[in-house]
Design a protein around this motif. Sequence first.
Motif, short mmCIF file in Angstrom:
data_model
loop_
_atom_site.label_atom_id
_atom_site.label_comp_id
_atom_site.label_asym_id
_atom_site.label_seq_id
_atom_site.Cartn_x
_atom_site.Cartn_y
_atom_site.Cartn_z
N LEU A 23 44.36 43.73 42.52
CA LEU A 23 44.70 42.67 41.58
C LEU A 23 43.47 41.84 41.22
O LEU A 23 43.28 41.44 40.06
CB LEU A 23 45.78 41.77 42.18
CG LEU A 23 47.14 42.42 42.44
CD1 LEU A 23 48.10 41.43 43.09
CD2 LEU A 23 47.73 42.98 41.16
N ALA A 24 42.60 41.58 42.22
CA ALA A 24 41.39 40.80 41.97
C ALA A 24 40.42 41.56 41.08
O ALA A 24 39.74 40.96 40.22
CB ALA A 24 40.72 40.45 43.30
N ILE A 25 40.33 42.87 41.25
CA ILE A 25 39.46 43.69 40.39
C ILE A 25 39.94 43.64 38.94
O ILE A 25 39.15 43.48 38.01
CB ILE A 25 39.43 45.15 40.90
CG1 ILE A 25 38.65 45.23 42.22
CG2 ILE A 25 38.80 46.08 39.87
CD1 ILE A 25 38.83 46.54 42.95
N ILE A 26 41.25 43.75 38.75
CA ILE A 26 41.82 43.70 37.41
C ILE A 26 41.56 42.35 36.76
O ILE A 26 41.14 42.26 35.60
CB ILE A 26 43.33 44.00 37.46
CG1 ILE A 26 43.57 45.45 37.87
CG2 ILE A 26 43.99 43.71 36.12
CD1 ILE A 26 45.01 45.78 38.16
N ALA A 27 41.78 41.26 37.52
CA ALA A 27 41.54 39.91 36.99
C ALA A 27 40.07 39.71 36.64
O ALA A 27 39.74 39.14 35.60
CB ALA A 27 42.01 38.87 38.00
N SER A 28 39.17 40.18 37.51
CA SER A 28 37.73 40.03 37.27
C SER A 28 37.32 40.76 35.99
O SER A 28 36.51 40.26 35.20
CB SER A 28 36.93 40.57 38.46
OG SER A 28 37.27 39.89 39.65
N PHE A 29 37.88 41.94 35.79
CA PHE A 29 37.56 42.72 34.60
C PHE A 29 38.05 42.02 33.33
O PHE A 29 37.32 41.90 32.35
CB PHE A 29 38.20 44.11 34.71
CG PHE A 29 38.06 44.95 33.47
CD1 PHE A 29 36.92 45.70 33.25
CD2 PHE A 29 39.08 44.99 32.53
CE1 PHE A 29 36.78 46.47 32.10
CE2 PHE A 29 38.96 45.76 31.38
CZ PHE A 29 37.80 46.50 31.17
N CYS A 30 39.29 41.56 33.35
CA CYS A 30 39.88 40.98 32.14
C CYS A 30 39.29 39.63 31.78
O CYS A 30 39.24 39.25 30.61
CB CYS A 30 41.40 40.86 32.30
SG CYS A 30 42.23 42.45 32.44
N VAL A 35 32.16 44.13 41.98
CA VAL A 35 31.37 44.75 43.06
C VAL A 35 31.89 44.30 44.42
O VAL A 35 32.11 45.11 45.33
CB VAL A 35 29.88 44.40 42.91
CG1 VAL A 35 29.10 44.88 44.13
CG2 VAL A 35 29.30 45.02 41.66
N VAL A 36 32.11 42.99 44.56
CA VAL A 36 32.57 42.43 45.83
C VAL A 36 33.93 43.01 46.21
O VAL A 36 34.14 43.48 47.34
CB VAL A 36 32.64 40.89 45.74
CG1 VAL A 36 33.28 40.31 47.01
CG2 VAL A 36 31.25 40.31 45.53
N PHE A 37 34.87 43.00 45.26
CA PHE A 37 36.23 43.44 45.60
C PHE A 37 36.33 44.95 45.77
O PHE A 37 37.16 45.43 46.54
CB PHE A 37 37.21 42.94 44.54
CG PHE A 37 37.41 41.45 44.58
CD1 PHE A 37 37.92 40.84 45.71
CD2 PHE A 37 37.07 40.65 43.48
CE1 PHE A 37 38.10 39.46 45.76
CE2 PHE A 37 37.26 39.29 43.53
CZ PHE A 37 37.77 38.69 44.66
N PHE A 38 35.49 45.73 45.06
CA PHE A 38 35.45 47.18 45.31
C PHE A 38 34.96 47.46 46.73
O PHE A 38 35.47 48.37 47.41
CB PHE A 38 34.54 47.87 44.29
CG PHE A 38 35.24 48.32 43.05
CD1 PHE A 38 36.42 49.04 43.10
CD2 PHE A 38 34.70 48.02 41.79
CE1 PHE A 38 37.06 49.46 41.95
CE2 PHE A 38 35.33 48.44 40.64
CZ PHE A 38 36.52 49.16 40.71
N ALA A 39 33.97 46.70 47.18
CA ALA A 39 33.44 46.88 48.54
C ALA A 39 34.51 46.55 49.58
O ALA A 39 34.70 47.29 50.56
CB ALA A 39 32.20 46.02 48.74
N VAL A 40 35.21 45.44 49.37
CA VAL A 40 36.27 45.05 50.31
C VAL A 40 37.40 46.07 50.29
O VAL A 40 37.97 46.41 51.34
CB VAL A 40 36.80 43.64 49.97
CG1 VAL A 40 37.96 43.26 50.89
CG2 VAL A 40 35.68 42.61 50.09
N LEU A 41 37.74 46.58 49.09
CA LEU A 41 38.79 47.59 48.97
C LEU A 41 38.42 48.85 49.75
O LEU A 41 39.28 49.45 50.41
CB LEU A 41 39.03 47.92 47.50
CG LEU A 41 40.07 49.02 47.20
CD1 LEU A 41 41.45 48.61 47.70
CD2 LEU A 41 40.10 49.33 45.70
N THR A 42 37.17 49.25 49.70
CA THR A 42 36.72 50.43 50.43
C THR A 42 36.89 50.25 51.93
O THR A 42 37.39 51.13 52.64
CB THR A 42 35.24 50.73 50.11
OG1 THR A 42 35.10 50.95 48.70
CG2 THR A 42 34.76 51.96 50.86
N VAL A 43 36.48 49.09 52.43
CA VAL A 43 36.63 48.79 53.86
C VAL A 43 38.10 48.77 54.25
O VAL A 43 38.52 49.33 55.28
CB VAL A 43 35.97 47.44 54.21
CG1 VAL A 43 36.25 47.06 55.66
CG2 VAL A 43 34.47 47.51 53.96
#
Length: 508
Positions: free
Chosen positions: A370-377, A342-350
């Motif tokens: 990269l952070a979204i991928i790592a958080s998911f895995c 959630v955090v990194f999707f928000a930052v990516l949008t900005v």
Amino acid sequence: NWSGSLILASLTGAFGSSFLYGYNLSVVNAPAVFIKKFYNETWERRYGFSVDEGTLTLLWSITVSIFAIGGLVGAIIVTPIVKFFGRKCTLVLNNVFAVAAALLMSLSLLAGSFEMLILGRVIMGVDAGISLSALPMYLSEISPKEIRGSLGQVTAIFICIGVFTGQVLGLPEIFGQESRWPFLFGAIIVPSLAQAVILPFLPESPRYLLLEKQDRSKAEKAFQRFLGKDDVSHEIEEVLAESRVQRNTKLVSVVELLRTRAVRWQIVTVIVTMGCYQLCGLNAIWYYTNNIFSESGIDHETIPYVTLSTGAVETLAAVFSGLVIERLGRRPLLIGGFGLMVVFFAVLTVSLTLQSTVHWLPYLSIFCILAIIASFCIGPGGIPFVLTGEFFQQSQRPAAFMIAGTVNWLSNFAVGLLFPFIQAGLQTYCFLVFAGICFAGATYLFFVLPETKNKTFHEISQAFAKRNKVTLEMQEMNHYPGEEKSREEQESNFTSSVDNGETKKGIV
């Protein structure tokens, strides 16, 4: 405990099955521009005019997402196949689908038919749907219980390696050129043939041989090869004892499971976790990484090399998750993973919205992906499958995995089909949709999901009993849906069994 046959079976099975699943998730990414051009040229040659942008987007979305429809078909038909042919033979025969798909897709350009490419994706999806059920079943049945979790992690790691390999082969220096993109799909033949050649020389699942084929001699030989020891009498008796217990259990159907009040919240939790597993947006990143990086302002020639970092990060995160899951538990990793996304999707949008005003923001976009991928895995990438096995009793698991697999593949199809239109409509705000899904999933799991690490089924049932508004006695009764058994009947089924003329002492 890691015998040579066990290592060879796990590596060969994973290379020809889960590796191909990961490979086909990422292989369509690099040649997307060339394939769309091929579609347009084919359309113009047939009808005398160029295809409009909306139709081209639809054709491409179907090409990407139809893989999941094939996967759904494979997941549905795998149960009778593994019962009739066995686990190993199913994996060997499944290579027919992979080879046929590879030939169709690799020859589509030469034949001037984009329908061959789409049909090949469907058939490849069937291969993936079968292998993602048959392989974990085979590996879990051939491994000692002490290393079953570690062996299962081989499957997840090879999915990540497959994704990374698809990215490497898609580089311009290899097959990422207009004249070479069919070789990306032809390469599927290599893992398939390797599995088809090696697996026949390895034993079938000893549990399948003993319990379903009633062949004790072959089962003993299979155990001896996989366990690397001569005396396997203890393992044989352990399987027979488990079999005697399961004879009291009636397998439930999907409808019966859905009607069982004692597992109502377990079913809802599986549906939520599996839905969020696919709808959280990670597959959108795999399918459309090049396009996302292009929108981020990354130079076109640099994109293929930047994309490699996503596969490398996923592989490292999957290994890390396998090392810490039994220490930290399922709940913190799952909720924490969705929360970080959630955090990194928000930052990516900005970052994507303001990147034209600040020169360094495209690099922040790369970091966020990269952070979204790592958080998911680290969390959501593998835990939903673990929870499905832990929430339900033996008689309920086939139906539970059927529900989980259906939600999984349908959600996969929805993301692949709808993301291009979401991206076109919302532009840089498209990832807020995935952020909302991750937030909803994390919130639900925070209030509902109990920790299941090192807990028995009885303890997990106790954790859900109050929420399901049933007593533990009612949960035990639901172990035998549609029938009631007296204590005397149950004890009589545990007393003794005869196998090959030998009377085996029962469990009372």
